[in-house]
Design a protein around this motif. Structure first.
Motif, mmCIF file in Angstrom:
data_model
loop_
_atom_site.group_PDB
_atom_site.id
_atom_site.type_symbol
_atom_site.label_atom_id
_atom_site.label_comp_id
_atom_site.label_asym_id
_atom_site.label_seq_id
_atom_site.Cartn_x
_atom_site.Cartn_y
_atom_site.Cartn_z
ATOM 1 N N UNK A 1 0.834 -1.206 0.000
ATOM 2 C CA UNK A 1 0.000 0.000 0.000
ATOM 3 C C UNK A 1 0.872 1.261 0.000
ATOM 4 N N UNK A 2 0.231 2.410 0.101
ATOM 5 C CA UNK A 2 0.939 3.686 0.073
ATOM 6 C C UNK A 2 1.898 3.889 1.222
ATOM 7 N N UNK A 3 1.692 3.192 2.337
ATOM 8 C CA UNK A 3 2.592 3.278 3.485
ATOM 9 C C UNK A 3 3.727 2.248 3.382
ATOM 10 N N UNK A 4 3.829 1.574 2.244
ATOM 11 C CA UNK A 4 4.830 0.516 1.991
ATOM 12 C C UNK A 4 4.630 -0.697 2.895
ATOM 13 N N UNK A 5 3.396 -0.896 3.354
ATOM 14 C CA UNK A 5 3.056 -2.080 4.135
ATOM 15 C C UNK A 5 2.694 -3.219 3.180
ATOM 16 N N UNK A 6 2.876 -4.449 3.658
ATOM 17 C CA UNK A 6 2.618 -5.646 2.864
ATOM 18 C C UNK A 6 1.332 -6.309 3.350
ATOM 19 N N UNK A 7 0.451 -6.667 2.415
ATOM 20 C CA UNK A 7 -0.796 -7.343 2.747
ATOM 21 C C UNK A 7 -0.526 -8.824 2.976
ATOM 22 N N UNK A 8 -0.856 -9.298 4.182
ATOM 23 C CA UNK A 8 -0.703 -10.715 4.509
ATOM 24 C C UNK A 8 -2.052 -11.333 4.829
ATOM 25 N N UNK A 9 -2.087 -12.640 4.654
ATOM 26 C CA UNK A 9 -3.290 -13.454 4.780
ATOM 27 C C UNK A 9 -3.016 -14.504 5.847
ATOM 28 N N UNK B 1 -3.761 -28.534 4.240
ATOM 29 C CA UNK B 1 -3.313 -27.400 3.430
ATOM 30 C C UNK B 1 -1.848 -27.116 3.766
ATOM 31 N N UNK B 2 -1.161 -26.506 2.825
ATOM 32 C CA UNK B 2 0.224 -26.113 3.070
ATOM 33 C C UNK B 2 0.254 -24.935 4.043
ATOM 34 N N UNK B 3 1.156 -24.970 4.973
ATOM 35 C CA UNK B 3 1.394 -23.884 5.922
ATOM 36 C C UNK B 3 0.147 -23.469 6.701
ATOM 37 N N UNK B 4 -0.553 -24.409 7.360
ATOM 38 C CA UNK B 4 -1.745 -24.045 8.128
ATOM 39 C C UNK B 4 -1.394 -23.139 9.309
ATOM 40 N N UNK B 5 -2.216 -22.117 9.540
ATOM 41 C CA UNK B 5 -2.024 -21.220 10.667
ATOM 42 C C UNK B 5 -0.898 -20.213 10.500
ATOM 43 N N UNK B 6 -0.300 -20.135 9.334
ATOM 44 C CA UNK B 6 0.777 -19.190 9.066
ATOM 45 C C UNK B 6 0.226 -17.939 8.388
ATOM 46 N N UNK C 1 -9.356 -18.475 4.604
ATOM 47 C CA UNK C 1 -8.457 -18.020 5.642
ATOM 48 C C UNK C 1 -9.178 -17.313 6.773
ATOM 49 N N UNK C 2 -8.383 -16.717 7.661
ATOM 50 C CA UNK C 2 -8.890 -16.138 8.891
ATOM 51 C C UNK C 2 -8.930 -14.619 8.840
ATOM 52 N N UNK C 3 -7.900 -14.008 8.248
ATOM 53 C CA UNK C 3 -7.782 -12.557 8.338
ATOM 54 C C UNK C 3 -6.843 -12.028 7.267
ATOM 55 N N UNK C 4 -7.085 -10.788 6.849
ATOM 56 C CA UNK C 4 -6.166 -10.030 5.991
ATOM 57 C C UNK C 4 -5.700 -8.822 6.772
ATOM 58 N N UNK C 5 -4.406 -8.516 6.670
ATOM 59 C CA UNK C 5 -3.898 -7.344 7.379
ATOM 60 C C UNK C 5 -2.627 -6.832 6.710
#
Length: 149
Positions: A27-35, A43-48, A116-120
């Motif tokens: 985003x504009x603040x140079x933050x990375x969107x994670x899931x 599933x691969x990488x559960x809970x990560x 998934x659980x959340x986007x941030x």
């Protein structure tokens, strides 16, 4: 009966890992969107914490797959995605994963999360505090934090 070279060697395509794609969205603040991935068996990488993305459907390119996955997982359309590099996820899905980089400056909490659980969004300096698959952390660092602004 003596085997010919055709009989002793598997076709090249059969030895190639399956393909997948993930998106590093900044985003504009140079933050990375994670899931935050579901913590379920199978599933691969559960809970990560990871990037949005997934495997390619038969006949689908990684570029097509990432557009589809972003839409399916979060109703997200990012028009400026650029393929950056590919990495083999040896410890998770086993796929060759293409990393795409794009810009989106919206409200991640307003997206319709379908998997998934959340986007941030997270600033790069906080990523080391999260549980992220190593190849994803390395990919983000390679694409974002190791490059000048």
């Amino acid at each position: 009966m003596q085997k010919t070279s055709e009989q002793t060697h598997a076709p090249l395509a059969a030895s190639q890992p399956e393909r997948g794609a993930v998106a590093i969205i900044v985003n504009g603040a140079r933050e990375v969107l994670l899931h935050l991935r579901d913590d379920i068996e199978g599933i691969a990488w559960p809970g990560y914490w990871s990037l949005l993305g997934g495997g390619c459907d038969p006949g689908e390119t990684p570029a097509d797959a990432i557009v589809r996955e972003l839409h399916e997982e979060a109703g997200l359309e990012v028009g400026n995605l650029a393929e950056a590099f590919a990495v083999h996820d040896e410890d998770g899905s086993g796929q060759m994963i293409s990393f795409f980089v794009g810009y989106w400056d919206g409200d991640e909490q307003a997206l319709p999360l379908n998997e998934g659980v959340k986007l941030q969004f997270f600033p790069p300096h906080q990523l080391s505090e999260l549980t992220i698959p190593p190849y994803i952390s390395d990919g983000i660092r390679r694409a974002i934090t190791d490059r000048p602004t």
